[in-house]
Design an enzyme around this catalytic site. Structure first.
Site, mmCIF file in Angstrom:
data_model
loop_
_atom_site.group_PDB
_atom_site.id
_atom_site.type_symbol
_atom_site.label_atom_id
_atom_site.label_comp_id
_atom_site.label_asym_id
_atom_site.label_seq_id
_atom_site.Cartn_x
_atom_site.Cartn_y
_atom_site.Cartn_z
ATOM 1 N N ARG A 1 -66.689 25.370 104.535
ATOM 2 C CA ARG A 1 -66.147 26.571 104.927
ATOM 3 C C ARG A 1 -65.956 26.549 106.439
ATOM 4 N NH1 ARG A 1 -67.298 32.319 105.893
ATOM 5 N NH2 ARG A 1 -65.533 33.602 105.889
ATOM 6 N N HIS B 1 -62.000 34.125 112.468
ATOM 7 C CA HIS B 1 -63.042 34.498 112.410
ATOM 8 C C HIS B 1 -63.378 35.048 113.819
ATOM 9 C CE1 HIS B 1 -67.251 33.720 110.238
ATOM 10 N NE2 HIS B 1 -67.548 34.497 111.455
ATOM 11 N N GLU C 1 -64.213 39.084 107.500
ATOM 12 C CA GLU C 1 -64.917 40.366 107.835
ATOM 13 C C GLU C 1 -64.190 41.098 108.602
ATOM 14 O OE1 GLU C 1 -68.876 39.471 109.102
ATOM 15 O OE2 GLU C 1 -69.375 38.326 107.402
ATOM 16 N N ASN D 1 -69.062 38.351 101.610
ATOM 17 C CA ASN D 1 -70.273 37.894 102.473
ATOM 18 C C ASN D 1 -71.294 38.896 102.212
ATOM 19 O OD1 ASN D 1 -68.689 36.022 103.442
ATOM 20 N ND2 ASN D 1 -68.411 36.514 105.281
ATOM 21 N N TYR E 1 -75.565 40.124 103.091
ATOM 22 C CA TYR E 1 -77.036 39.556 103.387
ATOM 23 C C TYR E 1 -77.939 40.756 103.062
ATOM 24 C CZ TYR E 1 -74.458 36.235 106.337
ATOM 25 O OH TYR E 1 -73.638 35.043 106.730
ATOM 26 N N GLU F 1 -70.381 33.807 102.232
ATOM 27 C CA GLU F 1 -71.645 33.814 103.164
ATOM 28 C C GLU F 1 -72.803 34.399 102.549
ATOM 29 O OE1 GLU F 1 -71.238 35.093 107.083
ATOM 30 O OE2 GLU F 1 -69.133 34.156 107.321
HETATM 31 O O1 IFM Z 1 -72.947 34.780 111.914
HETATM 32 C C1 IFM Z 1 -72.458 35.796 111.121
HETATM 33 C C2 IFM Z 1 -70.964 35.313 110.770
HETATM 34 O O2 IFM Z 1 -70.305 34.902 111.975
HETATM 35 C C3 IFM Z 1 -70.369 36.431 109.976
HETATM 36 N N1 IFM Z 1 -71.098 36.732 109.002
HETATM 37 C C4 IFM Z 1 -72.483 37.215 109.262
HETATM 38 C C5 IFM Z 1 -73.160 36.223 109.932
HETATM 39 C C6 IFM Z 1 -74.588 36.381 110.262
HETATM 40 O O3 IFM Z 1 -74.701 37.361 111.123
#
Ligand code: IFM
Length: 470
Positions: A87, A131, A176, A305, A307, A375
């Site tokens: 990706r 992006h 995002e 995505n 985290y 992600e």
């Molecule tokens: O690096 C970023 C990415 O560009 C978009 N999602 C989160 C990642 C980590 O912050």
């Protein structure tokens, strides 16, 4: 999916479905460099990063990981990892400098080269159109708060699809959009660095509109087999307690963090509670007849995505504050609580349950929509030891826990088709510059030398086995 798909096979305790896609992810401005080459014009991130004080250490993406000149080397790394998919994003100002008019052949040639090499290596190209690198000229004309930007984006999407439609397997319109709208135009910590609550909401709406218009343009230019998607950084929102006040704080963040995109794109409507919550900011009269129908053009999958989770509690409503916020209409009523436990180098909590919670929520809220984790990953303080090795056991533990969470969601009926690890290699981490390393490939930026971290070897093993061993 049948229940037998999730059964362990020899050598793997948590086995993923047969056709599960295993990938890595990057984005153009974070890795390409070559900022002024072959006709590329500045994007908002070039301008922002060259503005003193905006990015840590004054770092810019001018050179980044020099991927523009190292495509073959980087594809060879992915071949060694054994990924099925890669990706990446197209740099809008490389493909259509200034954001108007015909495509630039040299810019397209770069992506032709990349996709040719990927295909020759047996790797499916998964391209994101946006992006965050809006051509600066479009920002000067008003940026995402300005409706015309949505039409510019659809034109660019059509040009890209015509040129690369024969070689890209999956097209993602936006990455995002929450960050683009609310960090870019609300809190101002991302490019273009504007701080206006109403502009952040206008930007969010025009991103939804741009997505829908781009889906139409892509469908018109692509073969029926092309997969079209959207990637959202959905917030796994939890209320600090079960009190009605804390639950309401979570509802507010869910509205302006998640449903502001999910509802238009999947249901063709704005969340009623969001409209109420933001009444003091805007009357939403910038939403024109038919916009929400356009935004709801059907997609083939949804990228997520993830985290870390977000925990919120009610705050005693404070007077309107002058400090910029990415939470238009919610900022006065919500306090962000600490999530206990370990943290990454970004100071983000490590909590894989949040990913499970999101996936099963989407299983229930969006039945029939295939999901892809586009992600997931973590930054840690990585370094090469004297023998040249980069040992990153915390990242391995993070990834292991999050993949186990994906597996649990699949077992519980979430239709998750793939997982893309962020990131293939260390790169420009936006306002943090090069101070944060998310890669499974270590990049020594002065020499551009690439080294597999221990996590890369671990991931290659997971891919080869089709799952996780304890
Ligand atoms: O690096 C970023 C990415 O560009 C978009 N999602 C989160 C990642 C980590 O912050």
């Amino acid at each position: 999916m049948t229940s037998t798909d999730a059964l362990p096979r020899p050598g793997a305790t948590l086995r993923f479905p047969e056709h599960f896609r295993w990938g890595t992810a990057t984005a153009a401005y974070q890795i390409e460099g070559a900022a002024d080459e072959d006709g590329r014009t500045p994007s908002i991130w070039d301008t922002f990063s060259r503005t003193p004080g905006k990015v840590r250490n004054g770092d810019t993406g001018d050179i980044a990981a020099d991927h523009y000149h190292r495509v073959s080397e980087d594809v060879a790394l992915m071949r060694q990892l054994g990924v099925s998919d890669y990706r990446f994003s197209l740099a809008w100002p490389r493909v259509q400098p200034t954001g108007r008019g015909p495509a630039l052949q040299k810019g397209l040639d770069f992506y032709r080269r990349l996709t040719d090499e990927l295909r020759a290596a047996g790797i499916r190209p998964v391209a994101t159109l946006y992006h965050w690198d809006l051509p600066q000229e479009l920002e000067d004309a008003g940026g995402w708060p300005h409706r015309e930007t949505a039409y510019r984006f659809a034109e660019y999407a059509g040009l890209a699809a015509e040129a690369l439609g024969d070689r890209v397997a999956t097209w993602t319109t936006l990455n995002e959009p929450w960050c683009a709208a609310f960090l870019g135009y609300g809190s101002g910590v991302h490019a273009p660095g504007r701080t206006s609550a109403v502009d952040s909401l206008r930007a969010a709406h025009h991103l939804n509109l741009a997505h829908g218009l781009a889906v139409q343009a892509l469908r018109g230019a692509l073969p029926g087999t092309a997969e079209i998607s959207l990637t959202l950084n959905l917030h796994a929102v939890r209320a600090h307690t079960d009190s009605p006040e804390d639950l309401d704080a979570a509802r507010r963040i869910d509205a302006v963090g998640n449903r502001i995109f999910l509802d238009p794109v999947f249901h063709g409507r704005l969340p009623e509670d969001l409209v109420r919550d933001t009444a003091s900011v805007t009357d939403w009269s910038f939403v024109e007849d038919g916009d929400l129908r356009t935004a709801a053009a059907p997609v083939d999958s949804l990228g997520i995505n993830y985290y870390s989770p977000t925990e919120v509690a009610a705050a005693t409503p404070s007077p309107p504050s002058l400090s910029p916020s990415p939470w238009a209409g919610a900022e006065r009523y919500v306090r962000f609580a600490d999530v206990p436990g370990p943290r990454t180098a970004m100071d983000w909590p490590v909590d894989a349950d949040g990913l499970y919670e999101l996936l099963v929520r989407l299983r229930d809220d969006l039945p029939g929509v295939p999901l892809v984790v586009t992600e997931n990953g973590a930054a840690y303080e990585d370094y090469a030891d004297p023998s040249g090795q980069v040992k990153d056991p915390e990242r391995v533990a993070y990834l292991q826990a999050h993949l186990a969470a994906v597996h649990r969601a699949v077992e519980d009926g979430a239709d998750v088709r793939g997982y893309f690890l962020w990131s293939l290699m260390d790169n420009f981490e936006w306002a943090y510059g090069y101070s944060k390393r998310f890669g499974i490939v270590h990049v020594d930026f002065p020499t551009q030398r690439r080294t597999f971290k221990a996590s890369a070897r671990w991931y290659a093993d997971v891919i080869a086995r089709g799952g996780l061993t304890p």
